[in-house]
Design a protein around this motif. Sequence first.
Motif, PDB file in Angstrom:
ATOM      1  N   THR A 132      -4.128  -8.708  -4.721  1.00 62.59           N
ATOM      2  CA  THR A 132      -3.760  -7.293  -4.754  1.00 62.59           C
ATOM      3  C   THR A 132      -4.637  -6.521  -5.724  1.00 62.59           C
ATOM      4  OG1 THR A 132      -1.963  -5.736  -5.207  1.00 62.59           O
ATOM      5  CG2 THR A 132      -1.978  -7.786  -6.483  1.00 62.59           C
ATOM      6  N   THR A 133      -4.863  -5.259  -5.395  1.00 58.88           N
ATOM      7  CA  THR A 133      -5.612  -4.383  -6.294  1.00 58.88           C
ATOM      8  C   THR A 133      -4.744  -3.923  -7.468  1.00 58.88           C
ATOM      9  OG1 THR A 133      -5.015  -2.531  -4.847  1.00 58.88           O
ATOM     10  CG2 THR A 133      -7.179  -3.529  -4.511  1.00 58.88           C
ATOM     11  N   GLN A 134      -3.457  -4.244  -7.421  1.00 61.90           N
ATOM     12  CA  GLN A 134      -2.533  -3.863  -8.499  1.00 61.90           C
ATOM     13  C   GLN A 134      -2.808  -4.665  -9.774  1.00 61.90           C
ATOM     14  OE1 GLN A 134       0.682  -4.851  -5.541  1.00 61.90           O
ATOM     15  NE2 GLN A 134       1.794  -3.332  -6.774  1.00 61.90           N
TER      16      GLN A 134
ATOM     17  N   HIS B 129      -3.158  -1.465  -3.007  1.00 60.64           N
ATOM     18  CA  HIS B 129      -2.002  -0.743  -3.536  1.00 60.64           C
ATOM     19  C   HIS B 129      -2.333  -0.182  -4.906  1.00 60.64           C
ATOM     20  CE1 HIS B 129       2.213   0.242  -4.041  1.00 60.64           C
ATOM     21  NE2 HIS B 129       2.511  -0.317  -2.881  1.00 60.64           N
ATOM     22  N   THR B 130      -1.778   0.982  -5.224  1.00 65.30           N
ATOM     23  CA  THR B 130      -2.119   1.641  -6.491  1.00 65.30           C
ATOM     24  C   THR B 130      -1.091   1.428  -7.595  1.00 65.30           C
ATOM     25  OG1 THR B 130      -1.079   3.679  -5.685  1.00 65.30           O
ATOM     26  CG2 THR B 130      -3.454   3.435  -5.323  1.00 65.30           C
ATOM     27  N   GLN B 131       0.169   1.117  -7.233  1.00 65.77           N
ATOM     28  CA  GLN B 131       1.200   0.963  -8.257  1.00 65.77           C
ATOM     29  C   GLN B 131       1.051  -0.356  -9.003  1.00 65.77           C
ATOM     30  OE1 GLN B 131       4.747   1.265  -5.913  1.00 65.77           O
ATOM     31  NE2 GLN B 131       4.874   3.496  -6.086  1.00 65.77           N
ATOM     32  N   LYS B 132       1.719  -0.458 -10.146  1.00 61.22           N
ATOM     33  CA  LYS B 132       1.719  -1.697 -10.914  1.00 61.22           C
ATOM     34  C   LYS B 132       2.521  -2.771 -10.178  1.00 61.22           C
ATOM     35  CE  LYS B 132      -0.504  -0.148 -14.587  1.00 61.22           C
ATOM     36  NZ  LYS B 132      -1.831  -0.688 -14.968  1.00 61.22           N
TER      37      LYS B 132
ATOM     38  N   SER C 240     -11.368  -2.395  -5.976  1.00 56.81           N
ATOM     39  CA  SER C 240     -11.018  -1.389  -4.980  1.00 56.81           C
ATOM     40  C   SER C 240     -11.924  -1.565  -3.757  1.00 56.81           C
ATOM     41  CB  SER C 240     -11.201   0.009  -5.549  1.00 56.81           C
ATOM     42  OG  SER C 240     -12.583   0.252  -5.809  1.00 56.81           O
TER      43      SER C 240
ATOM     44  N   MET D 146       0.836  -1.187   0.000  1.00 55.54           N
ATOM     45  CA  MET D 146       0.000   0.000   0.000  1.00 55.54           C
ATOM     46  C   MET D 146       0.875   1.241   0.000  1.00 55.54           C
ATOM     47  SD  MET D 146      -2.699   1.251   2.885  1.00 55.54           S
ATOM     48  CE  MET D 146      -1.337   1.433   4.014  1.00 55.54           C
ATOM     49  N   ASP D 147       0.565   2.180  -0.863  1.00 55.18           N
ATOM     50  CA  ASP D 147       1.363   3.395  -0.958  1.00 55.18           C
ATOM     51  C   ASP D 147       0.823   4.429   0.014  1.00 55.18           C
ATOM     52  OD1 ASP D 147       2.175   5.686  -3.707  1.00 55.18           O
ATOM     53  OD2 ASP D 147       2.953   5.478  -1.686  1.00 55.18           O
TER      54      ASP D 147
END
Length: 406
Positions: free
Chosen positions: A104-106, A69-72, A191, A1-2
Amino acid sequence: MDTMKPESRPLTGDAPLPFDATLLFKALQYQLLVAVEYCYDLAPEESLWLEMMGDVTVPGRVQTEVKLHTQKLTDGHVNFWNTVKNWLHENFDRTSFKSLILLTTQEFGALTLLKDWNTANAAARLVIMESIVAPSQQGTDTKAENESVAESSADGVSKSKSLQQYVMASERRPALMEVLERMHITTGADSFEKRLQAYETRHLKPIRPSKCQQFIYELLGFMGSPDLLIGGWRITHQAFTDKLSELTHRYMRHPKTFPAVDINVLKNSIDIEEIRPMPFAQKIVEIGGESTLRRAALHRVVAHTTISDLYADGVLFKSMVDLYLGNHLTQHQYGRELAMLSCKGVTCATALSTHSMKFFLERNSLPVEPFCGLENTMPEFRNGVYHMLAGEQPEDKDEEFHWRLW
């Protein structure tokens, strides 16, 4: 998570502070929501554990690490390598699980070798990992992707590189192969907001629309309750089933039990000065019931709010409510006529007020007739119906609701 916050202008007003931990709490709520979905699949003899053996665990069946997490998800991303490292821990009994899942949401990065992970066998997955860590196999673009998510450690080696070295060490190869035989990567998971919406669509069709949010809040509250935490954060099939049954019984579209009412919240909405000029309040004041005005106002709000909520959810029809109100109006009128007989010949204003106040209290303490067949109908609701009736102005003055006995 960022959770890193970018540098910005000085914070003012209600701007978030650099150490805002909102995302951490959101990640925990996300984990609880994932756990809820796993609980629906528990067999009667199974339990689910949170955090004790990883994020979400059903012993003997599946262990899932959850990443919001938002990143790839790139070749060198710490979410991948740290998850594998955790499963290599000497105290983790990986062979007791049929599946080890990284959820993961990635989405997979465009150049990542991991995108073929789920279709590969254990040997092929090892080749993928060896290709990632082999310097000769890392092109410029892939290296740039890896470096964009790497965090530098104290000795100057990126956290990702450090994790890779640990995971790929030859002494851990047997344990690594046990992990690779069971590991699945679920990318692009919904999400937090979409998962909430999906849960409501999938599981809450029997629940009144206005109570769906409350249902979810209470279920997540149960999942993270202190009692469970103290007990090791273990959720049994029976405990989860009992909680679902309780909430469904309370909030179902066609309830058998009178809906719960938060009296304390409604109590805070009462403004006596605003209520005093209303007809129902004036009819109480005229018999000397000033001290009961706040309570009467609260009961009126209870009745009005309950009826409005049930109307909105399609549980009630106007004819049903009209019948209940009409029955109470008729009973009240006969009760008042009977009480007035005992006041025949009384001319003293104080005595008449005392008799009227006694009548008021007797009527408010009568046994409660179930509202539309709902069990445990609250006396506050029934009394609120009286005050709703007292606020109406019928065309026929003889039908008007009064407390006074003159």
